[in-house]
Scaffold this motif. Structure first.
Motif, PDB file in Angstrom:
ATOM      1  N   ARG A 363      57.856  -8.101 -17.579  1.00 61.52           N
ATOM      2  CA  ARG A 363      58.762  -7.306 -16.740  1.00 61.52           C
ATOM      3  C   ARG A 363      58.402  -5.825 -16.789  1.00 61.52           C
ATOM      4  N   ALA A 364      58.076  -5.329 -17.998  1.00 67.59           N
ATOM      5  CA  ALA A 364      57.755  -3.911 -18.144  1.00 67.59           C
ATOM      6  C   ALA A 364      56.493  -3.545 -17.376  1.00 67.59           C
ATOM      7  N   HIS A 365      55.524  -4.434 -17.384  1.00 67.56           N
ATOM      8  CA  HIS A 365      54.261  -4.112 -16.715  1.00 67.56           C
ATOM      9  C   HIS A 365      54.460  -3.838 -15.227  1.00 67.56           C
ATOM     10  N   HIS A 366      55.263  -4.674 -14.567  1.00 69.82           N
ATOM     11  CA  HIS A 366      55.439  -4.535 -13.120  1.00 69.82           C
ATOM     12  C   HIS A 366      56.701  -3.755 -12.745  1.00 69.82           C
ATOM     13  N   GLY A 367      57.551  -3.420 -13.732  1.00 71.13           N
ATOM     14  CA  GLY A 367      58.818  -2.784 -13.394  1.00 71.13           C
ATOM     15  C   GLY A 367      59.694  -3.697 -12.552  1.00 71.13           C
ATOM     16  N   ALA A 368      59.650  -4.986 -12.841  1.00 73.12           N
ATOM     17  CA  ALA A 368      60.354  -5.984 -12.050  1.00 73.12           C
ATOM     18  C   ALA A 368      61.816  -6.094 -12.465  1.00 73.12           C
ATOM     19  N   ASP A 369      62.609  -6.725 -11.595  1.00 72.42           N
ATOM     20  CA  ASP A 369      64.005  -7.010 -11.954  1.00 72.42           C
ATOM     21  C   ASP A 369      64.073  -8.023 -13.090  1.00 72.42           C
ATOM     22  N   VAL A 370      63.153  -8.993 -13.056  1.00 76.68           N
ATOM     23  CA  VAL A 370      63.186 -10.115 -13.997  1.00 76.68           C
ATOM     24  C   VAL A 370      61.795 -10.344 -14.560  1.00 76.68           C
ATOM     25  N   GLY A 371      61.735 -10.623 -15.841  1.00 81.89           N
ATOM     26  CA  GLY A 371      60.516 -11.127 -16.464  1.00 81.89           C
ATOM     27  C   GLY A 371      60.708 -12.587 -16.803  1.00 81.89           C
ATOM     28  N   HIS A 404      53.478 -10.370  -9.566  1.00 79.47           N
ATOM     29  CA  HIS A 404      54.727  -9.704  -9.212  1.00 79.47           C
ATOM     30  C   HIS A 404      55.150 -10.281  -7.878  1.00 79.47           C
ATOM     31  N   VAL A 405      56.275 -11.008  -7.853  1.00 80.78           N
ATOM     32  CA  VAL A 405      56.698 -11.703  -6.643  1.00 80.78           C
ATOM     33  C   VAL A 405      58.137 -11.332  -6.307  1.00 80.78           C
ATOM     34  N   GLU A 406      58.500 -11.644  -5.072  1.00 75.50           N
ATOM     35  CA  GLU A 406      59.867 -11.425  -4.604  1.00 75.50           C
ATOM     36  C   GLU A 406      60.434 -12.745  -4.118  1.00 75.50           C
ATOM     37  N   VAL A 407      61.633 -13.065  -4.611  1.00 76.98           N
ATOM     38  CA  VAL A 407      62.284 -14.328  -4.250  1.00 76.98           C
ATOM     39  C   VAL A 407      63.755 -14.073  -3.954  1.00 76.98           C
ATOM     40  N   THR A 408      64.367 -15.020  -3.291  1.00 72.38           N
ATOM     41  CA  THR A 408      65.803 -14.942  -3.072  1.00 72.38           C
ATOM     42  C   THR A 408      66.538 -15.393  -4.331  1.00 72.38           C
ATOM     43  N   GLY A 409      67.801 -15.018  -4.420  1.00 72.41           N
ATOM     44  CA  GLY A 409      68.610 -15.471  -5.537  1.00 72.41           C
ATOM     45  C   GLY A 409      68.722 -16.980  -5.574  1.00 72.41           C
ATOM     46  N   TYR A 466      65.109 -10.568  -5.287  1.00 68.72           N
ATOM     47  CA  TYR A 466      64.824 -10.038  -6.623  1.00 68.72           C
ATOM     48  C   TYR A 466      63.321 -10.071  -6.846  1.00 68.72           C
ATOM     49  N   THR A 467      62.834  -9.109  -7.619  1.00 70.98           N
ATOM     50  CA  THR A 467      61.417  -9.113  -7.986  1.00 70.98           C
ATOM     51  C   THR A 467      61.276  -9.728  -9.372  1.00 70.98           C
ATOM     52  N   VAL A 468      60.225 -10.511  -9.538  1.00 73.06           N
ATOM     53  CA  VAL A 468      60.013 -11.250 -10.785  1.00 73.06           C
ATOM     54  C   VAL A 468      58.562 -11.093 -11.222  1.00 73.06           C
ATOM     55  N   ALA A 469      58.362 -10.772 -12.493  1.00 73.16           N
ATOM     56  CA  ALA A 469      57.028 -10.783 -13.107  1.00 73.16           C
ATOM     57  C   ALA A 469      56.862 -12.140 -13.771  1.00 73.16           C
ATOM     58  N   VAL A 470      55.913 -12.932 -13.309  1.00 68.52           N
ATOM     59  CA  VAL A 470      55.848 -14.343 -13.699  1.00 68.52           C
ATOM     60  C   VAL A 470      54.403 -14.823 -13.643  1.00 68.52           C
ATOM     61  N   ASP A 488      57.221 -14.216  -2.024  1.00 68.03           N
ATOM     62  CA  ASP A 488      56.275 -13.251  -1.455  1.00 68.03           C
ATOM     63  C   ASP A 488      55.551 -12.558  -2.609  1.00 68.03           C
ATOM     64  N   ALA A 489      54.227 -12.571  -2.560  1.00 64.83           N
ATOM     65  CA  ALA A 489      53.432 -11.982  -3.635  1.00 64.83           C
ATOM     66  C   ALA A 489      53.276 -10.486  -3.407  1.00 64.83           C
ATOM     67  N   LEU A 490      53.905  -9.685  -4.272  1.00 65.44           N
ATOM     68  CA  LEU A 490      53.714  -8.237  -4.232  1.00 65.44           C
ATOM     69  C   LEU A 490      52.414  -7.858  -4.931  1.00 65.44           C
ATOM     70  N   VAL A 491      52.116  -8.535  -6.030  1.00 67.07           N
ATOM     71  CA  VAL A 491      50.821  -8.430  -6.713  1.00 67.07           C
ATOM     72  C   VAL A 491      50.308  -9.854  -6.900  1.00 67.07           C
ATOM     73  N   PRO A 492      49.318 -10.273  -6.104  1.00 66.33           N
ATOM     74  CA  PRO A 492      48.830 -11.655  -6.202  1.00 66.33           C
ATOM     75  C   PRO A 492      48.034 -11.873  -7.478  1.00 66.33           C
ATOM     76  N   ALA A 493      47.766 -13.135  -7.753  1.00 61.37           N
ATOM     77  CA  ALA A 493      47.025 -13.480  -8.968  1.00 61.37           C
ATOM     78  C   ALA A 493      45.660 -12.818  -9.001  1.00 61.37           C
ATOM     79  N   SER A 494      45.034 -12.684  -7.841  1.00 63.97           N
ATOM     80  CA  SER A 494      43.689 -12.096  -7.790  1.00 63.97           C
ATOM     81  C   SER A 494      43.667 -10.635  -8.223  1.00 63.97           C
ATOM     82  N   GLU A 495      44.821  -9.966  -8.219  1.00 61.14           N
ATOM     83  CA  GLU A 495      44.896  -8.557  -8.583  1.00 61.14           C
ATOM     84  C   GLU A 495      45.721  -8.324  -9.843  1.00 61.14           C
TER      85      GLU A 495
END
Length: 525
Positions: A363-371, A404-409, A466-470, A488-495
């Motif tokens: 979570r800290a790495h991406h500044g996400a809502d959820v780790g 770093h992804v974005e998902v619905t609740g 919500y954004t999730v680091a996963v 939705d991938a904000l930071v995809p696996a390739s990056e």
């Protein structure tokens, strides 16, 4: 021709562990057998005599560590000892074929760092004759698995794995026939649990029984086969079902059933065999030609432990990698004020300090809502007092990428339900979380186990995003997690950085790791 099997005593089911003292030093390294020579040939290039009426198969499996393993009060394994143990049997019967059952990448710190290539290097030197795939051989994707096959001087087979296009994963490798002495042995290879690897969406795992039948039918249509051996990644109960469904199988080499002991059982008169984990033993199976019949003798076990003199050349290889790892992984990143423990795989069912630390790092790495960290991906503890680079890679050896992804609740709630669904079986998808809390009841009906979900202290809004680091493994549906399928991938696996890199960076930033249980996960009746 159907093989005739000898069973020890009158018992149908038999369990044995026979220690064989081996201490001779390896005197010659044999090249692997890749094809049977013509019937008129005297010997092949490994010295396998065509006149021998007895063929010996040596089976081992689960090769995550190149050097000896010191756990459970035992000192076992290591490729240098393995080489000596194999050569000792070859000295007794040169008509010997060495079969590897799978899993030489992933699953450990060593596997995570080197992705299986040192083990292939060692097996090339030893002279392995055949390999089947374990699911861990795909922990780093299909491209890495193909590179392992390409680096091998021995053939790999799989009878039930297809690539994404529906082609056999190994060209012309759904079965193979080796002539060992005067015995033509047909091998098929079966692998399961592909969905637990990062290549789960890049491979098709076909039904084992259907694949076995098809492979044997194709194999026997091409020529004579005296004995059929299945090399599987299945436990004993699944192998029993396989033998009952496919009576053409004469013997089964399967997945390890115990870390410290070999297991040999029977289904009818068909031996079902499993070696120890981490190169701790070999299973020996002798097959003899007797008056036109082929007799499968009761198997025995060759221990690979401290009583075995290591082969000098392979010992140098072990020491090379040990020194390299020690140099690269000894850097101290932080001190540990509260030990990061995982007793009895606790991270697969409840909140742990280890799980909190890793989820916080993501979570800290991406500044996400959820780790989010899957409990089954936490493979080691860090009791302290120092936290090193080695600890980071031991905790997370699979080289997953922290997306770093974005998902619905609503999708996040579904992911939680998916994650706790297998808690009774210590399923690896259990969610360790940061920035979020939830309660669950393991006894509630499936789909209704999770309650009181909060993000940032506020109740989860199904319609909000919500954004999730996963890890990408979870996003891709590993361990049956479906809730991230529309993310939705904000930071995809390739990056994205690897999980171990993220953990190491977080530890370095903290300086002192002092993680406590905060009630992030509440277990209800």
């Amino acid at each position: 021709m159907t093989a005739r099997r000898q069973t020890p005593s009158a018992s149908v089911a038999h369990r044995t562990a026979v220690a064989v003292a081996v201490g001779a030093t390896l005197v010659a390294l044999a090249a692997p057998v890749t094809a049977a020579p013509p019937d008129g040939a005297g010997t092949d290039r490994s010295g396998n005599p065509r006149t021998s009426k007895t063929a010996t198969l040596l089976y081992f499996h689960d090769a995550h560590e190149i050097g000896p393993v010191l756990t459970g009060g035992q000192d076992r394994g290591g490729v240098a000892r393995l080489a000596t143990a194999i050569e000792t049997v070859r000295d007794e019967n040169p008509a010997t074929s060495v079969v590897f059952g799978g899993d030489l990448a992933g699953g450990s710190l060593f596997g995570g760092l080197y992705k299986g290539f040192p083990m292939v290097e060692a097996f090339n030197e030893i002279g392995v004759d055949l390999a089947n795939f374990g699911q861990h051989d795909f922990d780093f994707g299909v491209d890495n698995a193909r590179e392992l096959v390409g680096a091998s001087e021995f053939p790999w087979i799989t009878s039930n794995l297809l690539d994404a296009a529906g082609r056999p994963f190994v060209d012309d490798g759904t079965w193979t026939v080796q002539r060992v002495g005067q015995v033509r042995i047909g091998f098929i290879g079966l692998t399961d649990a592909i969905e637990t690897t990062s290549a789960g969406d890049q491979l098709v795992e076909e039904d084992a029984v259907d694949s076995a039948r098809a492979a044997i039918e194709d194999m026997t249509s091409h020529g004579r086969v005296d004995v059929v051996v299945a090399v599987t990644q299945h436990p004993m109960d699944v192998n029993r079902e396989l033998v009952r469904a496919v009576p053409a199988i004469d013997a089964v080499f399967g997945e390890e059933m115990a870390e410290y002991s070999s297991v040999i059982e029977y289904e009818g008169d068909v031996p079902l065999m499993a070696s120890e984990g981490n190169l701790g033993s070999l299973v020996r199976l002798d097959i003899s030609k007797e008056r036109g019949d082929y007799v499968v003798a009761p198997p025995s076990v060759v221990e690979v432990d401290h009583t075995v003199t290591p082969d000098p050349e392979l010992l140098e290889l072990e020491e090379h990698y040990a020194a390299e790892m020690a140099e690269n992984l000894s850097e101290v990143l932080a001190s540990v004020a509260t030990p990061l423990l995982n007793p009895d795989h606790a991270s697969r069912g409840r909140e742990t300090a280890l799980g909190n630390f890793v989820a916080d790092a993501f979570r800290a790495h991406h500044g996400a809502d959820v780790g989010w960290a899957n409990g089954g991906g936490l493979r080691a503890e860090a009791p302290g007092p120092d936290f090193t680079v080695r600890d980071a890679y031991a905790i997370a050896p699979f080289d997953n990428k922290v997306m770093h992804v974005e998902v619905t609740g609503a999708d996040l709630a579904q992911a939680l339900e998916d994650g706790v669904a297998q808690v009774a079986d210590l399923g690896g998808g259990f969610p360790q979380v940061s920035g979020m809390s939830y309660a669950y009841s393991p006894t509630a009906s499936a789909g209704s186990r999770v309650s009181d979900v909060r993000v940032g202290g506020r109740p989860l809004d199904p319609a909000a995003t919500y954004t999730v680091a996963v890890p990408n493994y979870v996003v891709d549906g590993g361990d049956g997690i479906t809730g991230f399928s529309d993310a939705d991938a904000l930071v995809p696996a390739s990056e994205a950085p690897s999980d171990a890199e993220t953990i190491a960076a977080h530890a370095r930033q903290l300086g002192v790791i002092d993680v406590v249980l905060e009630g992030r996960i509440t277990v209800l009746p």
